[in-house]
Motif scaffolding. Structure first.
Motif, short mmCIF file in Angstrom:
data_model
loop_
_atom_site.label_atom_id
_atom_site.label_comp_id
_atom_site.label_asym_id
_atom_site.label_seq_id
_atom_site.Cartn_x
_atom_site.Cartn_y
_atom_site.Cartn_z
N HIS B 783 -11.70 1.15 0.85
CA HIS B 783 -10.14 1.62 1.00
C HIS B 783 -9.09 1.80 -0.51
CE1 HIS B 783 -10.67 3.66 5.25
NE2 HIS B 783 -11.05 3.89 4.65
N ILE B 784 -9.31 0.43 -0.77
CA ILE B 784 -8.82 -0.39 -1.95
C ILE B 784 -9.38 0.76 -3.26
CG2 ILE B 784 -8.93 -2.33 -3.70
CD1 ILE B 784 -9.37 -4.33 -1.13
N GLU B 785 -7.88 1.12 -3.92
CA GLU B 785 -8.34 1.26 -5.04
C GLU B 785 -8.52 1.38 -6.21
OE1 GLU B 785 -6.48 5.53 -4.81
OE2 GLU B 785 -6.11 4.79 -2.33
N GLN B 786 -8.79 1.69 -7.53
CA GLN B 786 -8.61 0.67 -9.01
C GLN B 786 -8.12 1.63 -9.69
OE1 GLN B 786 -10.88 -1.99 -8.37
NE2 GLN B 786 -10.62 -3.42 -9.88
N GLU B 791 -5.80 -3.42 -8.70
CA GLU B 791 -6.21 -2.74 -6.82
C GLU B 791 -5.22 -2.41 -6.31
OE1 GLU B 791 -10.01 -4.95 -5.80
OE2 GLU B 791 -8.20 -6.00 -6.75
N PHE B 792 -5.13 -1.34 -5.77
CA PHE B 792 -4.46 -0.22 -5.20
C PHE B 792 -4.29 0.12 -3.74
CE2 PHE B 792 -2.87 -0.47 -9.49
CZ PHE B 792 -1.30 -0.65 -9.41
N LEU B 793 -3.37 0.08 -2.77
CA LEU B 793 -4.06 0.09 -1.49
C LEU B 793 -2.72 1.19 -0.48
CD1 LEU B 793 -6.08 -0.22 1.02
CD2 LEU B 793 -4.33 -1.92 2.03
N GLN B 794 -2.87 1.90 -0.05
CA GLN B 794 -1.90 2.51 0.87
C GLN B 794 -1.75 2.32 2.02
OE1 GLN B 794 -0.35 5.93 -0.01
NE2 GLN B 794 -1.67 5.80 -1.98
N VAL B 795 -1.10 1.89 2.49
CA VAL B 795 -0.18 0.86 3.19
C VAL B 795 1.28 2.59 3.89
CG1 VAL B 795 0.89 -0.84 4.61
CG2 VAL B 795 -1.16 -1.16 2.52
N LEU B 803 -2.85 -7.80 -4.65
CA LEU B 803 -3.30 -9.28 -5.41
C LEU B 803 -4.36 -10.51 -4.84
CD1 LEU B 803 0.65 -11.40 -6.38
CD2 LEU B 803 -1.20 -9.73 -7.69
N ARG B 804 -5.01 -10.64 -5.98
CA ARG B 804 -5.56 -11.69 -5.27
C ARG B 804 -5.71 -12.85 -5.85
NH1 ARG B 804 -11.03 -9.09 -3.40
NH2 ARG B 804 -10.75 -6.66 -3.77
N PRO B 805 -5.68 -13.95 -4.63
CA PRO B 805 -5.33 -14.98 -4.99
C PRO B 805 -5.73 -15.58 -6.23
CG PRO B 805 -5.56 -15.31 -2.83
CD PRO B 805 -6.40 -14.22 -3.23
N GLY B 833 0.79 -7.19 -2.42
CA GLY B 833 0.44 -7.50 -0.75
C GLY B 833 -0.77 -9.39 -1.64
N LEU B 834 -0.38 -9.71 -0.47
CA LEU B 834 -1.73 -11.09 -1.20
C LEU B 834 -3.33 -10.93 0.00
CD1 LEU B 834 -2.14 -13.60 -3.10
CD2 LEU B 834 -1.24 -14.88 -0.70
N LEU B 835 -4.30 -10.55 -0.98
CA LEU B 835 -5.55 -10.94 -0.33
C LEU B 835 -6.14 -12.03 0.68
CD1 LEU B 835 -7.38 -7.82 -1.39
CD2 LEU B 835 -6.13 -7.68 0.06
N ALA B 836 -6.51 -11.95 1.92
CA ALA B 836 -6.81 -13.71 2.29
C ALA B 836 -7.98 -12.67 2.56
CB ALA B 836 -6.01 -14.08 3.25
N THR B 837 -9.16 -13.28 2.88
CA THR B 837 -10.29 -13.64 3.48
C THR B 837 -10.87 -13.13 5.12
OG1 THR B 837 -11.47 -15.10 2.95
CG2 THR B 837 -12.11 -13.31 1.80
N SER B 838 -9.72 -14.29 4.54
CA SER B 838 -9.76 -14.72 6.85
C SER B 838 -8.31 -15.09 7.51
CB SER B 838 -10.52 -15.66 7.45
OG SER B 838 -10.66 -17.46 6.76
#
Lengths: 215, 1027
Positions: B783-786, B791-795, B803-805, B833-838
């Motif tokens: 669902h991530i749009e470039q 990168e953006f996402l509808q929340v 944001l990716r670290p 928002g900040l992305l995390a994988t786990s």
């Protein structure tokens, strides 16, 4: 006036009235008689809704019955005594289901295609109903046909001696061919109350009841 | 005995409804007493019922009822204390008293004025008083009199019917509306004595005139006379323009009440004797008429008017309706409550039918689908509209209080002003009804105990008139009602003494309580600070009633008081009782509902951790949750055991589950305690309609009610208090409050102490304070749009920048995984928002933070958490860096600051925040020094000068409140700017910060806003220094 009031609609709130009609081959005329018309005709005559439980026929005054219906899915109430089978949702109303078989014979009622729920009118307190093995006709009895249970039990001790909750039985009606145990529905709440208060050591029936939900 | 009768038909109706419920309690209770005369719980509930009737009767002015209930209450109290023994004869008398109360509540028979009734009631009161004093009950001589009482009522009416029933009915309802307005206007007049409000008087005059006309039309001569007399008084008042004092208003109010009573029983009104009130009105008229010369025109005018009475009555009634204050009555109709309830039920049933229809049509044909969708939407709308019909403005309830306050003030010779706000806030009718008792008690308490007499107030340097402010506001699903007085306040010491003296608590118990908790003790049954019992209050029943009713509502009461300055009672009640948010859980085959208000968090233990983390003592399973031991209760076991657990059961349960790992539990709070409730599955959140348990099942304490779920199944609602009791959970000292390594955890004190641990790439572990995270959502990478490199996402319908670290920090990239997690920070001001994988866990913030190991912009420092090097991130800084166009106020304030380096002291117990804030300030060009608590701050300030103090609130040793107070008390720091920087964000905290002496208040932590505030405070300070 009585003619315009369709009293019988209470009794066919049942989703499948045709099937019920097939089940009861006897003429249904007695079922449409209103209690108050009865009282106009002869003061002594009272209508009873009959049902079968084990080897006996029972009757409750039709005046306290709201409806007879199929058993909706049951929700057991943990901690409640065995005689309380649980709650059902009756068209948006939560109704307590009492297992009369358990109350009288200490044995949970098996739910099958003939099992019905007799739902009582609000005059008995919070919405309450009893499970019955199968429903019978409505009969009219006058007071002379009913003997008080105490004296009756001596005569029919072989049949009636089994009953532990004797207070619930108000009297014995003599019908052609068999006897009708008249249930005092008004005593049902207080009887249950005593049982709950006593918290008698009964195995709670909710464990198996949940597997018997009946559609 | 009584010259005042109900003020307002709506009030009267409320009173009757209340009376009915309490009477039921009384009669059944008194009967039960005959069997068990010293059942103290029974006596207690009787006492409370009598007390409530007394309060209600006072409001509507039924003096007889007040007296009877007062005496009844006395009897119950005496019986409870063992001073008297209730014999059967005594019970007879009490029952007669209850019956008399019942008759007073009978519609149309409320007026206790005719001679027989008064005599009868007096006899009744005397009897009860005799029982109270322990004398032998008097001969049941008055009984026949009581028995014969209904006779006069049944006697054939000698007077012919005055007019057609319909006409009378019309007159009665019209007169009632006028009378309701009359009382309002009279009270308004009284508040502005001296300057006669011409408009108001005119309105009163017209209302009375209309009543007079109507009464004449339907042939009620007595009402006509009385209304005419009142009209005269009003007319002369408006002619002279002066002389409106409380006495006049009293007389007019009494007259109004009398008219009201007569109107209520219009058919028999002509039999009533009104000579006394007529006499009073005549005196009033003479007093207000300076010269006899003024009278003839008045008379003439009124006579002229009355000659066209019936027509004029209609005319004035209409013009009355046009007044803005009367509201748009034509736009509403009255519906009986049972009908509304029935509509509710029907709408509920319709919803279920709709649900069934929707389910069965899934396999059906496409043609019917749009029809069903429409049915679906309409049903939902219908249901919400019907729910709306149950809502009523809280003003309906408040309306009775001006009168209560006025009457009490007069009675006690005090001067009291009542201010009301938020009357338009709407509440469910049933909630409103349950609130009536508590509010009445609280208002009466304010008048009686809270506010001082005028002399006392003046001596204390306060305005002679006491103020009570009653206000309501809605916030979320809750209604907050506040009753504030500026009276003498409550002395905590006095409460302590009373509580200990009364044996309600031991002195040792009290030591551990804070002042606020001690104030809460006044709701204990039997508590009273009043030295003598009056019929107004002081028996220690009132506050108990307040608490009991609020508990029934699921509401809360908070008491705040400053001795000498006043007391504030804050009530918080749910908007509606009917619908509450719940979490649905499954145990075995059944679904149960846990009310959201009891829930703290949900925990799922990973199977590999389960073994290590569930531990048990001999008879109690516990889990170590973030270093605290939390007792565990298995819901399945609770449900399987109909009897409360004993030690054996508890031991066998522990043994049974010893080898087995539980994985899912809800952390539930019961009062101040917490425990984990183990369930089989968490289903979903649902707003449920609460239905009470069947009367026979009330003894089952583990359930508070039942509900029908969306699929039509009945589910039980769990009662956590009952479950704790049933399971016999012990919150022993070594279970609940033990901290694993207390020294290692400097910060179990607030949420700021917790960090969220997560990973992005394979290597690095990150941590962010929980206090800075608004939400955590699971994200599907698809669902991530470039957009360009971004990168953006509808929340929640908002386009959120991701944001990716590895984009903002020198860390390793992550391999694509599914799903990703998105951390949404608080106080950033734009969707990001900040992305995390786990997500790993939450953990306590470490005490030591290394600042030099990993230096990067946006990293506060590093620490070892869970055996790994962990980077502590500053989300605000990262957000700012992600957007180079975002030029925050930093640069401008930095340049300002360079002129002269302002010295700023940062006080915070959490190292993370301390460093973060210091970093912000340093970067902005200030010179920042940081310390860990208030005491250190004071020492630091004593040593060197500072231009500004930025302080946290919740800190060990000395908290922010105390720091501010301490500094403000010392002259050298009296003008030092203080800025509070905290995670507390309620309005109450803001207010408190202001009272303590803070100049500013910032919620942790929006960097830009914070720096702006700092700059503003410093600028203000230098302005002040210059001038």
């Amino acid at each position: 006036m009585p003619l315009t009031r369709r009293h019988n609609r209470y009794f066919f709130a049942d989703p499948n009235p045709e099937q019920r009609l097939r089940e009861h081959k006897k003429p249904m005329t007695t079922m449409t008689i209103e209690p108050d018309t009865v009282s106009i005709r002869t003061a002594e005559l009272q209508s009873y809704t009959t049902f079968r439980l084990r080897a006996h026929w029972f009757g409750v005054p039709t005046a306290v019955v709201k409806e007879v219906t199929l058993v909706p899915p049951l929700t057991p109430v943990p901690h409640a005594p065995g005689a309380v089978r649980g709650y059902v949702n009756l068209r948006g109303h939560i109704v307590l289901v009492v297992d009369l078989n358990f109350l009288l014979y200490r044995c949970p009622e098996d739910l099958d295609a003939d099992t019905r729920l007799i739902v009582f009118k609000p005059q008995l307190g919070d919405a309450c109903s009893i499970l019955v093995q199968r429903i019978g006709d409505m009969v009219e009895l006058d007071a002379a046909q009913i003997e008080s249970y105490r004296t009756g039990s001596e005569a029919d001790s072989q049949d009636a001696g089994l009953l532990p909750e004797e207070e619930l039985i108000q009297g014995v009606g003599k019908l052609d061919g068999h006897l009708l145990l008249i249930l005092d529905a008004h005593r049902l709440p207080s009887c249950l109350e005593q049982i709950i208060a006593k918290r008698c050591q009964e195995p709670s029936s909710h464990g198996n009841a949940s597997k018997e939900n009946y559609q | 005995m009584t010259d005042r009768t109900p003020a307002d038909p709506a009030l009267l109706e409320l009173f009757r409804a209340e009376l009915e419920t309490h009477l039921a309690t009384l009669s059944s209770g008194v009967l039960a007493l005959e069997k068990t005369p010293d059942d103290s719980r029974q006596l207690e509930s009787l006492m409370r019922a009598a007390h409530s009737i007394k309060g209600a009767a006072r409001i509507v002015g039924f003096d007889a009822a007040v007296q009877i209930s007062h005496h009844l209450e006395d009897c119950f109290v005496a019986a409870q204390r063992g001073q008297i023994a209730l014999t059967s004869d005594g019970v007879d008398v009490l029952l007669r008293g209850v019956d008399a109360l019942g008759r007073l509540g009978t519609p149309g028979d409320a007026e206790g004025s005719d001679a027989v009734r008064i005599e009868e009631l007096d006899a009744c009161i005397a009897e009860i008083a005799a029982v109270r004093s322990g004398q032998l009950p008097p001969t049941p001589e008055p009984a026949p009199k009581l028995a014969s009482e209904p006779a006069p009522k049944l006697a054939p009416d000698p007077s012919p019917p005055v007019a057609s029933e319909a006409a009378v009915h019309e007159f009665v309802s019209e007169a009632r509306e006028h009378l309701a307005n009359v009382v309002q206007d009279l009270l308004t007049l009284e508040q502005r004595p001296g300057e006669a409000d011409a408009e108001c008087l005119h309105r009163l005059f017209r209302a009375m005139h209309s009543i007079k006309g109507g009464a004449g039309f339907v042939g009620c001569r007595t009402i006509e006379q009385l209304a005419h007399a009142m009209e005269n008084v009003l007319e002369s008042l408006s002619q002279t323009g002066t002389g409106i004092d409380s006495t006049v208003v009293d007389t007019l109010l009494a007259g109004t009440d009398r008219v009201q009573a007569l109107v209520d029983d219009a058919q028999h009104s002509d039999e009533a004797d009104v000579s006394e009130i007529m006499q009073r009105l005549r005196q009033c008229l003479e007093a207000s008429t300076p010269a006899p010369a003024d009278r003839p025109p008045v008379q003439a005018a009124t006579q002229q008017l009355s000659s066209q009475a019936p027509v004029a009555a209609k005319g004035t009634a209409t013009s009355g309706g046009e007044l803005p204050r009367s509201g748009d009555r034509s736009a509403s109709v009255r519906i009986s409550v049972p009908l509304v309830d029935r509509l509710m039920t029907l709408a509920g049933e319709l919803v279920l039918v709709r649900n069934q229809a929707l389910r069965s049509i899934e396999s059906g044909d496409a043609a019917i689908r749009p029809v069903l969708q429409r049915l679906d939407a309409l049903t939902s709308q219908l249901q919400s509209a019907v729910t709306q019909t149950r809502m009523q403005p809280v003003g309906n309830l408040f309306a009775r209080f001006p009168r209560t306050v006025r009457d009490m003030a007069r009675q006690m010779g005090k001067s009291i002003e009542l201010e009301m706000g938020g009357t338009e806030v709407e509440l469910d009718k049933s909630v409103l009804e349950l609130l009536s008792d508590p509010l009445t008690h609280l208002i009466r308490n304010c008048c009686d105990h809270g506010l001082e007499t005028a002399e006392q107030r003046v001596r204390a340097g306060k305005p002679a008139t006491g103020r009570i402010v009653l206000s309501a506001r809605q916030q979320g699903g809750q209604i907050y009602i506040e009753i504030r007085d500026d009276g003498r306040g409550i002395e905590v010491e006095r409460i302590r003494r009373k509580v200990v003296d009364g044996g309600l608590r031991t002195a040792a118990d009290l030591v551990r309580l804070s002042d606020k908790e001690t104030l809460g003790l006044i709701t204990l049954p039997g508590f009273s600070t009043a030295s003598e019992v009056t019929d107004l209050s002081g028996r220690g029943v009132g506050m108990d009633v307040v608490k009991t009713n609020l508990d029934r509502l699921g509401g809360a009461l908070e008491i705040d008081s400053t001795p000498g300055q006043g007391t504030t009672f804050s009530l918080c009640v749910p908007l509606t009782l009917a619908i509450i948010p719940c979490l649905l859980v499954r145990v075995q085959d059944q679904c149960y509902a846990i009310p959201q208000k009891d829930l703290e968090e949900l925990v799922c233990l990973h199977p590999d951790q389960g073994q290590t983390r569930i531990e048990s003592t001999l008879e109690q399973e516990v889990v170590r949750l973030r270093g605290r031991l939390l007792p565990l209760v298995r819901l399945s076991e609770v449900l399987d055991h109909p009897r409360p657990f004993d030690v054996k059961t508890r031991e066998s349960i522990v043994r049974k589950h010893g080898a087995q790992a539980a994985t899912l539990f809800a952390v539930v709070k019961v009062g101040q305690r917490r425990f984990g409730l183990i369930v089989d599955e968490i289903l979903k959140n649902e707003e449920i309609v609460v239905k009470p348990m069947h009367g026979l099942l009330k003894p089952l304490t583990c359930f508070s009610g039942a509900t029908i779920l969306g699929d039509g199944q009945v589910a039980l609602i769990l009662n956590m208090e009952g479950i704790v009791h049933h399971a016999g959970v012990r919150f022993g000292e070594h279970v609940d409050h033990i901290e694993d390594h207390p020294s290692d955890e400097p910060s179990q004190r607030g949420e700021s102490a917790q960090v969220l641990l997560f990973r992005y790439g394979a290597e690095e572990q990150f941590a962010v304070p929980l206090a800075m995270i608004r939400r955590l959502v699971m994200v599907d990478p698809e669902h991530i749009e470039q957009v360009g490199s971004r990168e953006f996402l509808q929340v929640d319908g908002e386009t959120t920048r991701l944001l990716r670290p590895d984009q903002v920090l020198p860390v390793s990239p992550a391999a694509p995984v599914h799903p990703l997690f998105l951390l949404l920070p608080k106080n950033i001001g734009r969707p990001l928002g900040l992305l995390a994988t786990s997500i790993i866990d939450t953990d306590a913030l470490p005490a030591r933070i290394e600042r030099d190991v990993l230096q990067a912009d946006g990293v506060v420092g590093s620490a070892v958490l869970r055996g790994r090097m962990t980077m502590l991130l500053d989300l605000g800084r990262l957000a700012q860096r992600s957007d180079p166009t975002d030029r925050t106020g930093a640069s401008s304030s930095a340049s300002d600051a360079r002129i002269r380096k302002h010295r700023i002291l940062v006080v915070d117990d959490t190292e993370f925040f301390r460093e973060l804030v210091r970093g912000y300030l340093d970067e902005a060009g200030y010179q920042a020094v940081s310390v860990a608590d208030g005491a250190q701050a004071v020492r630091e300030l004593e040593q060197s000068p500072f231009d500004l103090v930025v302080s946290d609130i919740e800190m060990p040793v000395m908290d922010g409140w105390t720091l501010a107070k301490t500094l403000r008390q010392r002259s050298e720091f009296a003008r030092l700017p203080l800025l509070a920087l905290t995670t507390l964000s309620s309005d109450a905290d803001r207010d408190r910060a202001r009272t303590c002496g803070f100049d500013g208040y910032e919620v942790k932590l929006n960097r830009q806003q914070f720096l702006h505030k700092v700059a503003a405070l410093l600028a203000k300070q230098s302005e002040a220094a210059k001038s």
